[in-house]
Design an enzyme around this catalytic site. Structure first.
Site, PDB file in Angstrom:
ATOM      1  N   VAL B  15       0.837  -1.198   0.000  1.00  0.00           N
ATOM      2  CA  VAL B  15       0.000   0.000   0.000  1.00  0.00           C
ATOM      3  C   VAL B  15       0.877   1.254   0.000  1.00  0.00           C
ATOM      4  O   VAL B  15       0.421   2.349  -0.339  1.00  0.00           O
ATOM      5  CB  VAL B  15      -0.918   0.022   1.252  1.00  0.00           C
ATOM      6  CG1 VAL B  15      -0.111   0.392   2.503  1.00  0.00           C
ATOM      7  CG2 VAL B  15      -2.069   0.985   1.060  1.00  0.00           C
ATOM      8  N   SER B  16       2.146   1.091   0.390  1.00  0.00           N
ATOM      9  CA  SER B  16       3.021   2.235   0.623  1.00  0.00           C
ATOM     10  C   SER B  16       3.934   2.521  -0.570  1.00  0.00           C
ATOM     11  O   SER B  16       4.816   1.720  -0.898  1.00  0.00           O
ATOM     12  CB  SER B  16       3.871   1.952   1.873  1.00  0.00           C
ATOM     13  OG  SER B  16       5.007   2.782   1.922  1.00  0.00           O
ATOM     14  N   PRO B  17       3.739   3.684  -1.219  1.00  0.00           N
ATOM     15  CA  PRO B  17       4.562   4.030  -2.381  1.00  0.00           C
ATOM     16  C   PRO B  17       6.030   4.265  -2.019  1.00  0.00           C
ATOM     17  O   PRO B  17       6.929   3.865  -2.764  1.00  0.00           O
ATOM     18  CB  PRO B  17       3.912   5.315  -2.915  1.00  0.00           C
ATOM     19  CG  PRO B  17       3.193   5.899  -1.741  1.00  0.00           C
ATOM     20  CD  PRO B  17       2.755   4.738  -0.908  1.00  0.00           C
ATOM     21  N   SER B  19       7.584   2.797   0.211  1.00  0.00           N
ATOM     22  CA  SER B  19       8.172   1.470   0.412  1.00  0.00           C
ATOM     23  C   SER B  19       8.615   0.880  -0.921  1.00  0.00           C
ATOM     24  O   SER B  19       9.622   0.174  -0.976  1.00  0.00           O
ATOM     25  CB  SER B  19       7.185   0.526   1.096  1.00  0.00           C
ATOM     26  OG  SER B  19       6.879   0.973   2.399  1.00  0.00           O
TER      27      SER B  19
END
Lengths: 243, 227
Positions: B15-17, B19
Site C-alpha cells: 500500500v506504501s509508495p 516502500s
C-alpha cells in the site's frame, strides 16, 4: 551573473531540529553551488495550525525514533545537536514566537546580506538544540544575539521592534507564504529554477534538490563524490533488467 | 562469509509508495553491498493503529506534497510510480490486507530464497502504484502472481493458505515486530550491525544507512554510477 544563480528560499523556525540540519548544509553549500540562499524565518506552529498538521513528536513512537534519528544525523551532518532534557516544554509550552519575531526584526534591519540573521539563528538553535537553554525570555534571546556579535544597544532596539505590529505582521506573512507553497512542516525549501518553484520538505531531499537544480552532490562530510543524473534528463542508462 | 554479511530487514506493505522506492533501491544494492536483505511483508494499517499514527495522506497539504514528491522521486529513482486515480479508495477503503496475507503465504511456502516474494511484491506494487489497478480481489492478486511467474495451481493453493489462521497470525506477528522496533510507518529498515539493531524509517535514509553499515551510497542507480 545574478540571473544565472538559482534562488533557494529556506523557511525555518529554530524550534525545529531538522531545520537546523538543513540550515547548516545549505550554509555550507551556498558557496559550492551557484545558488542564492534566501533565509525565510517563519513560525512553525502557525504552519502546523494552518495545515491541520500536528508535530511528529506527539506520536510516542515517532518521538522515540526522532531522538535516535537526530543523534545519528547529528554525527553524520556534524551539527552538535542534543535533544533538550524537557523537549515538550521547550518546543510546545515555551515555544519560539518571540525568538522568531526577533529574527524577523533583525532581518528587517540588517543591510548588505544576511550574515547576522544566519549567526543569530545559529546561536538560538545552539541554545535550545545543543545546550538545553531557554530561548523564550528576552534575556535569553539577548544572550544569543550578543554571542552572535550584535551590540547591546542593537539588541535592545531589536527587542523593542520585535513587539511592533509591523514585525508581527511580517512573521505572519512569511508563515502564510510557507502555507501558500503547500507547507505543513519545516524546513521548507523553495527552489526557483527556470521560472518554476519546486518545493521540498525536510533536510533529507538534498540529493534530489541537487538533481533538480542540476548540481553534483558530495556527501555531507565531503568524503564521497558522485555525479547526479543530468538535470531534466528523461532516461538514465542502466543495466537493471527491470527497465 | 555468512558471518560478515550485514543483515537488513525490510518491513513493507504494498500500500506504501515510499516502500516501493526503498524496495527497488535495496534490491539493486543487495548485490553491490555486502548485505543479506530479509524481506518482511507486514501490515501498515496495523502499524498505524498500534502506534497511534495516522496516514500522512489524510492531511491535505501533505497529500498534495506527496503527489509531487513521488513524481519527482519516481523519475530520480527510475521506478514507474503513478498516483492512482482514487488513492483514498485504493489505500484506505480497499486496503491491502489480503494482498499482504498472500505475500506472507508465499514467503512461508517459498524455498531457496525470496525471488518469488520479491517478484510478486513488485507486481502488486506495479498494479496499485503504476497501473491504477485493483489488488484487493483474489482475481487481481492472482493476475499479479501469475505475471510474476507462479503457476495457476500454486496461486490457487496460496490463495487458500492466505486465509488460514497460521498465515493471519504470521502477518500479525511481523506487524507486531515492526511495532516492537518502534515503527510508526513503512518502509522500516532494521540493520543488524555488530549485534546491534539500527532502525531506519523511510526511503530517504540510504546515505546514512550506508555510513552506519560501512558501505558506500552512490545514488539510486548503483550499476549506472560512475565513481
Amino acid at each position: 551573473m545574478a540571473n544565472s544563480r538559482k534562488v533557494i528560499e529556506f523557511f525555518y523556525d529554530v524550534v525545529s531540529p531538522y531545520s537546523w540540519l538543513g540550515f547548516e548544509v545549505l550554509c555550507r553549500y551556498r558557496n559550492v553551488w551557484n545558488v542564492d540562499v534566501k533565509l525565510r524565518p517563519a513560525f512553525l506552529a502557525g504552519v502546523m495550525q494552518g495545515s491541520g498538521n500536528k508535530p511528529p513528536g506527539l506520536t510516542p513512537n515517532k518521538f522515540l525514533y526522532m531522538a535516535k534519528d537526530l543523534h545519528r544525523l547529528s554525527q553524520y551532518f556534524q551539527v552538535p545537536l542534543n535533544v533538550p532534557s524537557n523537549p515538550f516544554e521547550a518546543m510546545f509550552e515555551k515555544g519560539t514566537l518571540s525568538a522568531m519575531r526577533f529574527v524577523t526584526a533583525l532581518q528587517e534591519s540588517e543591510v548588505g546580506g544576511d550574515k547576522q540573521v544566519e549567526q543569530v539563528s545559529r546561536e538560538l538553535w545552539t541554545r535550545i538544540w545543543s545546550l538545553d537553554k531557554d530561548i523564550s525570555q528576552p534575556g535569553s534571546v539577548s544572550e544569543a544575539a550578543v554571542k552572535a556579535g550584535l551590540s547591546a544597544s542593537d539588541v535592545e532596539e531589536l527587542l523593542k521592534l520585535s513587539t511592533s505590529k509591523q514585525i508581527k505582521d511580517k512573521l505572519k506573512s512569511a508563515t502564510q507564504e510557507a502555507l501558500d507553497h503547500g507547507g505543513f512542516g519545516f524546513p521548507l525549501l523553495v527552489c526557483h529554477v527556470n521560472g518554476k518553484a519546486e518545493v521540498f520538505f525536510g533536510s533529507d531531499r538534498f540529493e534530489l534538490i541537487a538533481h533538480c537544480i542540476g548540481k553534483s552532490t558530495l556527501t555531507l562530510l565531503g568524503v564521497n563524490l558522485y555525479r547526479n543524473a543530468h538535470f531534466g534528463c528523461t532516461r538514465i542508462v542502466t543495466n537493471d533488467p527491470l527497465y
